[in-house]
Design a protein around this motif. Structure first.
Motif, mmCIF file in Angstrom:
data_model
loop_
_atom_site.group_PDB
_atom_site.id
_atom_site.type_symbol
_atom_site.label_atom_id
_atom_site.label_comp_id
_atom_site.label_asym_id
_atom_site.label_seq_id
_atom_site.Cartn_x
_atom_site.Cartn_y
_atom_site.Cartn_z
ATOM 1 N N THR A 448 7.950 115.863 8.689
ATOM 2 C CA THR A 448 9.396 115.833 8.500
ATOM 3 C C THR A 448 10.011 114.744 9.373
ATOM 4 O OG1 THR A 448 9.491 118.195 8.004
ATOM 5 C CG2 THR A 448 11.536 117.160 8.712
ATOM 6 N N LYS A 466 19.105 111.386 -0.290
ATOM 7 C CA LYS A 466 18.648 112.353 -1.299
ATOM 8 C C LYS A 466 17.595 111.709 -2.204
ATOM 9 C CE LYS A 466 22.628 113.754 -3.063
ATOM 10 N NZ LYS A 466 23.572 114.546 -3.875
ATOM 11 N N SER A 469 14.267 111.062 -0.320
ATOM 12 C CA SER A 469 13.436 112.258 -0.159
ATOM 13 C C SER A 469 12.620 112.543 -1.416
ATOM 14 C CB SER A 469 14.315 113.471 0.191
ATOM 15 O OG SER A 469 15.101 113.874 -0.925
ATOM 16 N N ARG A 474 9.046 113.810 0.851
ATOM 17 C CA ARG A 474 9.063 114.367 2.213
ATOM 18 C C ARG A 474 10.436 114.917 2.540
ATOM 19 N NH1 ARG A 474 6.161 109.720 5.836
ATOM 20 N NH2 ARG A 474 6.719 111.107 7.554
ATOM 21 N N GLU A 475 10.457 115.868 3.481
ATOM 22 C CA GLU A 475 11.739 116.398 3.945
ATOM 23 C C GLU A 475 12.302 115.466 5.012
ATOM 24 O OE1 GLU A 475 13.850 120.450 5.726
ATOM 25 O OE2 GLU A 475 11.660 120.309 5.661
ATOM 26 N N ILE A 476 13.600 115.210 4.900
ATOM 27 C CA ILE A 476 14.313 114.375 5.865
ATOM 28 C C ILE A 476 15.496 115.181 6.379
ATOM 29 C CG2 ILE A 476 15.578 112.221 6.237
ATOM 30 C CD1 ILE A 476 14.033 111.108 3.770
ATOM 31 N N LYS A 488 15.580 117.271 0.575
ATOM 32 C CA LYS A 488 14.249 117.565 0.034
ATOM 33 C C LYS A 488 14.306 117.554 -1.494
ATOM 34 C CE LYS A 488 10.384 120.786 0.635
ATOM 35 N NZ LYS A 488 9.944 122.059 1.272
#
Length: 498
Positions: A448, A466, A469, A474-476, A488
């Motif tokens: 992350t 947005k 991601s 990947r999650e930001i 995400k």
């Protein structure tokens, strides 16, 4: 005191002596809630006012509140000089200094002092740990915070209330609210500070419904909420758009719990109403306040006008702020942004000239990310970072992939009049984009990315991240000056309500 307050509220101009006299009067009459309300509303606080509040808390037996107030007095240079000159320092001396630095925004100094204390042969107590952990929260250093948590457990301090509460705040402010919740649920003992910290963490991450549920659970446990509790739950309602719930809790403050709402509580309600576009209700609330609305109120109102493009009311709010705090850069920037969004470039120029004439300087936007055991800071259109060319190159690749998914740069967030291609370049170099790209390049695959920004995230950057991601899978997580955004799979946890 009732007559004195009536006269005070009617005074068109209040000097420092007027404020201090009222605060001292309330303290002498054992009405600390009213005293604190006025104290928090003071722009410049005299030492007499600080002394009065600290004395009042001590006489009431509220020693923790007294100590918090003492730490807030912001005279750290004198404290550091005294600390350096002391021929002998005991554990308490180190702990107080570490906590003081942490509470006054000097997180890096606090952590360095914590490490120096250990090198000098002192075994940290739980209070020293709490100060160091608070520094990690301010800096957004999750790695250091987790290391301190591990040390706490190894030394047998895992049951410490002060350290546990600091850890809840740290995990919340570092973007891992799940870890904060797990710690809260496993602590052997919790107090109102623990509940407040957990409610605040949920609210900052946009989990307003969960924050409200936790507040209700707190009440069922028989723990009385204080003014801080209501600040946290009102903030949570504001971030999630829970207008009805916010009204209910605001009314309950006085009607059920006998707590007089302060200006900060009113500011949260104005923020809640304006975010929801209910400007008429916000105006009514401002008109019914038992005191003259101060900068907090009008700042919340102006921010809401900016979000909804309400030019007429925004100008009125800005004019009030210019009268009250003419040196505050935020007012000029918000008003300028409103004009820019409408393409009123002459008005933008006028605001910027007024800003220059007043000698007001804009706080530069910056974003930072922790990677490879250090913090990497980026400014807009950055050329200073040693690897910035690689960042720009990677961003160009990302934009090509983002456009395939439908991303179109939103040039409304460019605050200068220029050609369209220049506008696209201008927004492509915003600090949060650079920090996100650097994190993606440097952090392990799948990790992350956690980015921190000192100001509110730009609308185009919010939209772009947005898409990023989704492109990278990947999650930001981005923490701006107001709240957290978890990106995400092309979506954001705020659901575009920010």
């Amino acid at each position: 005191m009732g007559s004195a307050r009536l006269l005070f509220d009617e005074m068109p101009v209040k000097d420092e002596l007027s404020w201090t006299t009222m605060i001292t009067g309330y303290v002498k009459n054992d009405d600390l809630d009213e005293a604190r309300e006025l104290f928090d509303g003071m722009a410049e606080k005299l030492v007499v006012a600080w002394n009065a509040m600290i004395s009042g808390y001590v006489h009431r037996g509220l020693l923790q509140e007294a100590f918090k107030m003492f730490k807030k007095i912001g005279r750290m240079n004198e404290a550091k000089e005294i600390f350096q000159e002391m021929p002998e320092k005991n554990l308490l001396t180190w702990a107080v200094m570490i906590a003081g630095l942490a509470q006054n925004g000097l997180g890096e100094e606090s952590l360095k002092l914590f490490n120096l204390m250990k090198l000098q042969g002192f075994q940290p107590c739980d209070y020293a740990f709490a100060g160091a952990i608070t520094s990690c929260a301010a800096l957004g250093s999750l790695k250091s915070g987790r290391q301190l948590h591990s040390q706490l457990i190894r030394l047998g301090f895992e049951c410490s209330l002060s350290a546990g509460n600091a850890l809840i705040t740290m995990y919340g402010r570092c973007g891992v609210v799940g870890d904060a919740r797990n710690l809260f649920l496993t602590m052997s003992f919790v107090d109102s500070v623990s509940w407040n910290a957990m409610i605040a963490a949920l609210g900052q991450h946009g989990h307003g419904v969960q924050a409200v549920e936790l507040f209700e659970e707190m009440l069922k446990e028989g723990i009385l909420p204080d003014r801080i509790t209501f600040l946290t739950v009102l903030s949570a309602c504001s971030h999630a758009g829970l207008v009805e719930e916010g009204h209910r809790y605001f009314d309950a403050m006085h009607d059920i719990y006998g707590i007089t709402p302060g200006e900060d509580h009113y500011a949260r309600m104005v923020d809640l109403l304006c975010r929801a576009g209910k400007f008429s209700d916000a105006n009514d609330m401002i008109g019914k306040m038992p005191f003259q609305p101060g900068p907090q109120i009008w700042e919340a109102f102006l921010a809401g006008c900016r979000n909804h493009g309400n030019m007429e009311l925004g100008i009125q709010a800005a004019e009030r702020l210019f009268e009250m705090i003419p040196q505050n850069d935020g007012t000029y920037i918000l008003l300028s942004n409103m004009y820019a969004a409408k393409g009123l470039w002459d008005n933008v120029s006028r605001v910027r000239k007024l800003m220059r004439d007043q000698g007001v300087k804009k706080e530069p936007a910056c974003s930072w990310v922790e990677a490879e055991n250090k913090f990497h800071v980026f400014m807009v259109d950055d050329t200073a970072h040693p690897e910035v060319n690689a960042v720009y190159s990677y961003l160009k690749q990302l934009v090509l992939e983002m456009r395939k998914l439908g991303y179109v740069p939103d040039t409304r967030f460019v605050l200068h009049d220029m050609e369209s291609d220049q506008k696209e370049h201008a927004i492509s170099t915003h600090s949060e984009k650079l920090a996100v790209a650097f994190g993606l390049l440097k952090l392990p695959r799948g990790a992350t990315v956690r980015v921190f920004k000192n100001l509110r995230i730009c609308g185009d950057c919010h939209n772009a991240i947005k898409y990023i991601s989704k492109v990278v899978g990947r999650e930001i997580v981005v923490r701006d000056g107001k709240r957290f955004h978890h990106f995400k799979d092309g979506e954001c946890s705020c659901r575009n309500y920010w």
